[in-house]
Design a protein around this motif. Sequence first.
Motif, PDB file in Angstrom:
ATOM      1  N   ASN A  78     -39.722  12.098 -10.885  1.00  0.00           N
ATOM      2  CA  ASN A  78     -38.608  12.862 -10.321  1.00  0.00           C
ATOM      3  C   ASN A  78     -37.353  12.745 -11.168  1.00  0.00           C
ATOM      4  O   ASN A  78     -36.558  13.690 -11.240  1.00  0.00           O
ATOM      5  N   CYS A  79     -37.163  11.602 -11.808  1.00  0.00           N
ATOM      6  CA  CYS A  79     -36.026  11.447 -12.720  1.00  0.00           C
ATOM      7  C   CYS A  79     -36.183  12.366 -13.928  1.00  0.00           C
ATOM      8  O   CYS A  79     -35.216  12.977 -14.392  1.00  0.00           O
ATOM      9  N   CYS A  93     -44.267  22.248  -9.915  1.00  0.00           N
ATOM     10  CA  CYS A  93     -42.982  22.943  -9.915  1.00  0.00           C
ATOM     11  C   CYS A  93     -43.035  24.274 -10.674  1.00  0.00           C
ATOM     12  O   CYS A  93     -42.010  24.919 -10.878  1.00  0.00           O
ATOM     13  N   SER A 118     -33.904  19.739 -15.606  1.00  0.00           N
ATOM     14  CA  SER A 118     -33.275  20.805 -14.829  1.00  0.00           C
ATOM     15  C   SER A 118     -31.948  21.248 -15.426  1.00  0.00           C
ATOM     16  O   SER A 118     -31.338  20.559 -16.251  1.00  0.00           O
ATOM     17  N   LEU A 146     -37.838  15.166 -13.910  1.00  0.00           N
ATOM     18  CA  LEU A 146     -37.617  16.518 -13.394  1.00  0.00           C
ATOM     19  C   LEU A 146     -36.130  16.845 -13.379  1.00  0.00           C
ATOM     20  O   LEU A 146     -35.719  17.945 -13.770  1.00  0.00           O
ATOM     21  N   PHE A 147     -35.316  15.894 -12.959  1.00  0.00           N
ATOM     22  CA  PHE A 147     -33.868  16.119 -12.968  1.00  0.00           C
ATOM     23  C   PHE A 147     -33.348  16.358 -14.379  1.00  0.00           C
ATOM     24  O   PHE A 147     -32.574  17.298 -14.622  1.00  0.00           O
ATOM     25  N   GLN A 202     -33.674  22.657  -9.403  1.00  0.00           N
ATOM     26  CA  GLN A 202     -34.573  21.999 -10.340  1.00  0.00           C
ATOM     27  C   GLN A 202     -35.898  22.742 -10.462  1.00  0.00           C
ATOM     28  O   GLN A 202     -36.429  22.922 -11.556  1.00  0.00           O
ATOM     29  N   LEU A 221     -46.458  16.580 -11.156  1.00  0.00           N
ATOM     30  CA  LEU A 221     -45.211  17.055 -10.552  1.00  0.00           C
ATOM     31  C   LEU A 221     -44.684  18.292 -11.261  1.00  0.00           C
ATOM     32  O   LEU A 221     -44.301  19.281 -10.616  1.00  0.00           O
ATOM     33  N   GLU A 246     -44.078   8.318  -9.069  1.00  0.00           N
ATOM     34  CA  GLU A 246     -43.429   9.544  -8.591  1.00  0.00           C
ATOM     35  C   GLU A 246     -41.919   9.454  -8.724  1.00  0.00           C
ATOM     36  O   GLU A 246     -41.258  10.463  -9.030  1.00  0.00           O
ATOM     37  N   GLU A 247     -41.352   8.261  -8.524  1.00  0.00           N
ATOM     38  CA  GLU A 247     -39.905   8.100  -8.668  1.00  0.00           C
ATOM     39  C   GLU A 247     -39.470   8.311 -10.114  1.00  0.00           C
ATOM     40  O   GLU A 247     -38.422   8.919 -10.379  1.00  0.00           O
ATOM     41  N   MET A 278     -32.808  20.639  -4.736  1.00  0.00           N
ATOM     42  CA  MET A 278     -34.146  20.641  -5.329  1.00  0.00           C
ATOM     43  C   MET A 278     -34.532  22.023  -5.822  1.00  0.00           C
ATOM     44  O   MET A 278     -35.196  22.198  -6.824  1.00  0.00           O
TER      45      MET A 278
END
Length: 252
Positions: A226-227, A33, A233, A229-230, A4, A29, A222-223, A1
């Motif tokens: 998070n995808c 970050c 990254s 966010l990946f 990312q 999110l 949120e799921e 994490m």
Amino acid sequence: MKNQLDTITDKVLLVTGGSRGIGKALVQLLAQCGATVVFTYSSSDSQARDVEQSCQSQGLHVHAFKADIREKAAAESVVESIESLYGPLFGVINNAGITADKSAITLPQEDWENVLATNLNGAFFLTQAALQKMIHHREGKIIMMSSVSGLQASPGQANYSASKAALIGLTRTLSHEMARFNIQVNAIAPGFIDTEMVQSMDETAKKRIKSLVPARRMGTVEEVANCALFLLSSGADYITGHTLVVDGGMSV
């Protein structure tokens, strides 16, 4: 994490349709970050202000822009303003979308055109403007928010399905055109996600939806965030032209 988080710290990101649902989760999110997040919205002034003020009260760098990105000039203006006010644009998530469901044979021309204008034209115009900047910067990330409705039959959603399938095709083509400039273009295809729209359904409808999903539940905003966010990254720097399906196994 940690990798990312480091990737987008102090980067400038744009999220379309960021005042509610998946868009709101993305804004929150990504700002948490360490990114400066600008989000567009078209009409929900109070919701947009709530998201902006809530994030800013936490010391997060979030800014709302009201814009009709279906218009090429408006999309270009948003990108120009972001670069002028906040710095180089690193990432764009084309999340704005609408539905107008009806059987294809009775679908009014207006509903066809409105859905395509928002879901597809808006994403293209904004991406086109952003890419002109990213090519100059020699880096960037574009994410198209598609849908499983663009991957499989979705009766009653001819316009929506067409727009979401088109985003996948656009993703693939742009990924080839932009790879040599160190720009990655990917898509996310959510399935049934627990958004405000779903929460307003009656319990019978919710149970029917869950029965269609092997995971036996809806996904969370949120799921999906998070995808994204990946994909933003450095861990996804060698991934381009891909559609990440987030549907609990429904489309398998």
